[in-house]
Write a protein that holds these residues in place. Sequence first.
Motif, PDB file in Angstrom:
ATOM      1  N   GLN A  52      35.472  39.312  34.053  1.00 26.00           N
ATOM      2  CA  GLN A  52      34.981  37.685  33.931  1.00 26.00           C
ATOM      3  C   GLN A  52      34.577  38.056  35.565  1.00 26.00           C
ATOM      4  O   GLN A  52      34.315  38.663  36.928  1.00 26.00           O
ATOM      5  N   SER A  56      33.619  30.416  39.494  1.00 28.05           N
ATOM      6  CA  SER A  56      34.692  28.962  39.840  1.00 28.05           C
ATOM      7  C   SER A  56      34.654  28.981  38.503  1.00 28.05           C
ATOM      8  O   SER A  56      35.941  28.311  37.959  1.00 28.05           O
ATOM      9  N   ARG A  87      38.171  29.061  36.232  1.00 28.14           N
ATOM     10  CA  ARG A  87      38.769  29.878  36.071  1.00 28.14           C
ATOM     11  C   ARG A  87      39.934  29.661  35.235  1.00 28.14           C
ATOM     12  O   ARG A  87      40.726  30.501  34.572  1.00 28.14           O
ATOM     13  N   GLU A  91      41.539  31.669  31.452  1.00 29.11           N
ATOM     14  CA  GLU A  91      42.261  32.326  31.147  1.00 29.11           C
ATOM     15  C   GLU A  91      43.168  32.061  30.610  1.00 29.11           C
ATOM     16  O   GLU A  91      44.029  32.081  29.805  1.00 29.11           O
TER      17      GLU A  91
END
Length: 614
Positions: A52, A56, A87, A91
């Motif tokens: 990625q 942010s 982010r 994740e």
Amino acid sequence: MCCHMTDSVENNFPNDASAHLTRSKTQLCIAAFAFVLAIHSLLLSAMPLFCQTDSSFIVFDEIVISGNHQLSVKQIKHLFTKRSYSRKEFEHLLGQIADLYRNESRPFVKINARTKESTLSLKIDEGVRLRLDAIYLNVPDSNFHKELVPLLDLRDRSQVAQTVFFNVENLLSYLENHGYPFAQIEIDSLNFQKEQQGKILAIKFFLKISPGQKVYLDEIHISGNNLTKKNVILREARLKIGSLFRQNQISRLPERLMKTGFFTAVGEPKIAIDEKGKGHLLIDVTEGNPNQLNAVIGYTPAATPEEKGYFTGLIDIAFKNLLGTGRVLETYWQKKDRHSQELRFHYVERWAFGYPVHAGFGFEQTIRDTTYVRRNIGVDFDVPFSDLLTIHSHFGKESILPDSLGQILFTLPRSNSNLVRIGFTYDSRENPWNPAQGLFYQTRYEFARKKISSLPASITDSTNFAGTFRRDKIEMDAELFVPTFRYQTILCGIHGRQVKSKEEKLSVADLYRLGGTNTLRGYREDEFLGERLAWLNLEYRYLLGPRSRAFLFFDAGYIMRTKEDDNISEQTKFSYGFGFRIETRLGIIGIDYGIGQGRGLAGGLVHIGLMNKF
């Protein structure tokens, strides 16, 4: 967990008594932890790959997914609840996708995530799939090996972790129920082999089983029983000194003892082995007050100068654990008005002659207004078939002695009946005093042979009235407790009564009565008469404590009766209100305020009761 013991018990119970017997969770945790360690190195290489940009926030309008076969596009897209993620959130989301694959035995999944313009692309490499190939047992005794191998269940080989854990638990349960409470199971080794051109990774598990010492209940120690005798507790727990340790019996022990009503708490049983290899079981109990006293006294002043006032009252004394022997002795007296009163006496010998049969006998007398006197004497036999189911039986003799007014108004005959009553009770409530969940169901059927011994003078033709007749009664009570939120529960109670007779006219003494505290609140006690009754009790309860609660209620009732002209009269009634039960030093105080159908707020009735435990 510490255990409070008297000095005598403390001196006899081994100091290393630390094995709590709720379940061998320690052994299960060891097995599960060993499994995690064994495949930890494999899972390290299975972490998803997140490719990625360094931004942010990840923002997109469209999702394109490729490489997925095990999971559908719909399953994956369902996790995306919005179109903008930090982010860290993103994740975590991709980790959820990886968890779905791990649940499908694909721990080596890799996810390549990229954004281009307003499109999010997920390229998934599902990796190889794990499959459970076999489980081998390393047991020190060949006889054990023959017993344990047939217990293995490998039908679901695709769910590796779940299947292994299920089998470990199943093996431990078998060992615990056959005298091995200290059994341990560990993963000795693992073997991996690729199949179908590397698409499947087959795993062989080698389990090492250490059964430990076989334990018998050589000594059973009980602490906290200041009144209840030890043999009574062992009898109710269905334990015998010298018997083989069985986990399923020990697990049910607290519930069995709590249902006796003798105790307010039963601690978690503990097992230990002394230096001589003898097994010691400790049971810690906290005794309550199983005996109860209900007493109410009232005075009704004279309505006219010519009349005299009179006292009313109730005395209900029950010894539920007489002298610590478990025997039951109950006496009840109530005077409802100037001319009506009830008297009852009942005695029960629990575990008569050492068998699981509760035998009892009792006497009842009811004086109803100035119309008749009913007397009933009989014996009872209750057989607890299991912790939940009890079979009931009653054999008795009933007599109806009409007064002159009853003969004139209701043409009541003098009669004697021999009766047999059978039924059963199913009770799964966890706390009979203030249940939060569970089901209580009871049904009874009564068969009576009724003989008319004399007729009122008003009956000139005795052809259809004299003789012997059959009378049947059916009764049913069901109460379901459904928990909602914390400390809150819903009660749904359904009750029914019906009486049938071959007599020309059903006697008023055989009719059922409805109304009052225990049936239809908001109405007077026994306000309605009927040969067929049904009523509903709905309550929303907030549990204030082990024996205290506040609640809102709605009651509804149905009454059916055949009138003098043979026409059938049917009524439906309902009421609503609120109430509470509060445990105090004086006892449990109960107050219900019920408003009957069409009676208005000011026409409600207050039902008050006091139950004192001693």
